[in-house]
Design a protein around this motif. Sequence first.
Motif, PDB file in Angstrom:
ATOM      1  N   ASP A   6       0.863  -1.188   0.000  1.00 60.33           N
ATOM      2  CA  ASP A   6       0.000   0.000   0.000  1.00 60.33           C
ATOM      3  C   ASP A   6       0.887   1.221   0.000  1.00 60.33           C
ATOM      4  O   ASP A   6       1.653   1.454   0.924  1.00 60.33           O
ATOM      5  N   ASP A   9       0.316   3.610   3.021  1.00 60.56           N
ATOM      6  CA  ASP A   9       0.288   2.931   4.314  1.00 60.56           C
ATOM      7  C   ASP A   9       0.916   3.764   5.432  1.00 60.56           C
ATOM      8  O   ASP A   9       0.490   3.698   6.577  1.00 60.56           O
ATOM      9  N   ASP A  10       1.902   4.576   5.116  1.00 61.41           N
ATOM     10  CA  ASP A  10       2.568   5.367   6.144  1.00 61.41           C
ATOM     11  C   ASP A  10       1.825   6.670   6.498  1.00 61.41           C
ATOM     12  O   ASP A  10       2.174   7.357   7.435  1.00 61.41           O
TER      13      ASP A  10
END
Length: 103
Positions: A6, A9-10
Amino acid sequence: MDDSFDLYDDIPKIDLEADNLERLETVQKQLEETEKTLKGVQEQLEQWKAKAKELETANKVLEKQKSVLLLNMSTLFKTAEAEVKRKDKLIGTTSSLPLDKER
Protein backbone atom coordinates in the motif's frame (compact mmCIF):
# COMPACT_ATOMS: atom_id res chain seq x y z
CA MET A 1 3.73 -6.01 -8.69
CA ASP A 2 2.60 -7.04 -5.25
CA ASP A 3 -1.03 -6.24 -4.46
CA SER A 4 -0.37 -6.22 -0.72
CA PHE A 5 1.88 -3.20 -0.98
CA ASP A 6 0.00 0.00 0.00
CA LEU A 7 1.61 3.18 -1.20
CA TYR A 8 -0.28 5.26 1.39
CA ASP A 9 0.29 2.93 4.31
CA ASP A 10 2.57 5.37 6.14
CA ILE A 11 0.00 8.24 6.05
CA PRO A 12 -2.13 8.38 9.20
CA LYS A 13 -5.76 7.47 8.66
CA ILE A 14 -8.24 10.26 9.36
CA ASP A 15 -11.63 9.34 10.64
CA LEU A 16 -13.69 11.55 8.35
CA GLU A 17 -16.94 10.25 9.67
CA ALA A 18 -16.14 11.36 13.25
CA ASP A 19 -14.92 14.74 11.97
CA ASN A 20 -18.09 15.24 9.97
CA LEU A 21 -20.18 14.18 12.96
CA GLU A 22 -18.45 16.80 15.15
CA ARG A 23 -19.07 19.46 12.53
CA LEU A 24 -22.70 18.43 12.25
CA GLU A 25 -23.14 18.65 16.04
CA THR A 26 -21.48 22.06 16.07
CA VAL A 27 -23.74 23.32 13.30
CA GLN A 28 -26.80 21.92 15.07
CA LYS A 29 -25.84 23.72 18.30
CA GLN A 30 -25.35 26.95 16.37
CA LEU A 31 -28.72 26.44 14.69
CA GLU A 32 -30.42 25.92 18.06
CA GLU A 33 -28.81 29.07 19.45
CA THR A 34 -29.83 31.02 16.37
CA GLU A 35 -33.40 29.74 16.65
CA LYS A 36 -33.53 30.80 20.32
CA THR A 37 -32.22 34.23 19.39
CA LEU A 38 -34.74 34.49 16.56
CA LYS A 39 -37.58 33.55 18.89
CA GLY A 40 -36.48 36.22 21.37
CA VAL A 41 -36.27 38.83 18.63
CA GLN A 42 -39.71 37.87 17.32
CA GLU A 43 -41.20 38.17 20.82
CA GLN A 44 -39.58 41.59 21.22
CA LEU A 45 -40.95 42.62 17.83
CA GLU A 46 -44.47 41.60 18.86
CA GLN A 47 -44.12 43.62 22.07
CA TRP A 48 -42.97 46.66 20.11
CA LYS A 49 -45.86 46.26 17.66
CA ALA A 50 -48.31 46.16 20.56
CA LYS A 51 -46.69 49.24 22.13
CA ALA A 52 -46.79 51.08 18.79
CA LYS A 53 -50.48 50.29 18.40
CA GLU A 54 -51.11 51.49 21.96
CA LEU A 55 -49.26 54.74 21.26
CA GLU A 56 -51.15 55.26 18.00
CA THR A 57 -54.45 54.90 19.86
CA ALA A 58 -53.32 57.34 22.55
CA ASN A 59 -52.17 59.75 19.84
CA LYS A 60 -55.60 59.65 18.17
CA VAL A 61 -57.29 60.40 21.51
CA LEU A 62 -54.94 63.33 22.11
CA GLU A 63 -55.55 64.68 18.59
CA LYS A 64 -59.32 64.65 19.23
CA GLN A 65 -58.86 66.38 22.58
CA LYS A 66 -56.63 68.98 20.94
CA SER A 67 -59.26 69.70 18.30
CA VAL A 68 -61.97 70.12 20.94
CA LEU A 69 -59.75 72.42 23.03
CA LEU A 70 -58.86 74.56 20.00
CA LEU A 71 -62.53 74.87 19.11
CA ASN A 72 -63.42 75.79 22.71
CA MET A 73 -60.62 78.38 22.87
CA SER A 74 -61.75 79.91 19.59
CA THR A 75 -65.35 80.07 20.77
CA LEU A 76 -64.33 81.55 24.12
CA PHE A 77 -62.19 84.20 22.38
CA LYS A 78 -65.04 85.18 20.04
CA THR A 79 -67.42 85.36 22.99
CA ALA A 80 -64.96 87.56 24.90
CA GLU A 81 -64.54 89.85 21.89
CA ALA A 82 -68.31 90.18 21.53
CA GLU A 83 -68.67 90.90 25.27
CA VAL A 84 -65.97 93.60 25.13
CA LYS A 85 -67.69 95.24 22.16
CA ARG A 86 -71.03 95.09 23.97
CA LYS A 87 -69.50 96.66 27.11
CA ASP A 88 -67.74 99.34 25.02
CA LYS A 89 -71.04 100.17 23.36
CA LEU A 90 -72.79 100.26 26.73
CA ILE A 91 -70.09 102.53 28.15
CA GLY A 92 -70.33 104.73 25.07
CA THR A 93 -74.07 105.14 25.39
CA THR A 94 -73.88 105.63 29.14
CA SER A 95 -71.19 108.30 28.88
CA SER A 96 -73.16 110.22 26.28
CA LEU A 97 -76.17 110.48 28.58
CA PRO A 98 -76.43 113.72 30.51
CA LEU A 99 -75.55 113.48 34.11
CA ASP A 100 -78.41 113.96 36.52
CA LYS A 101 -77.18 116.85 38.65
CA GLU A 102 -80.15 116.89 40.95
CA ARG A 103 -79.09 113.88 42.87
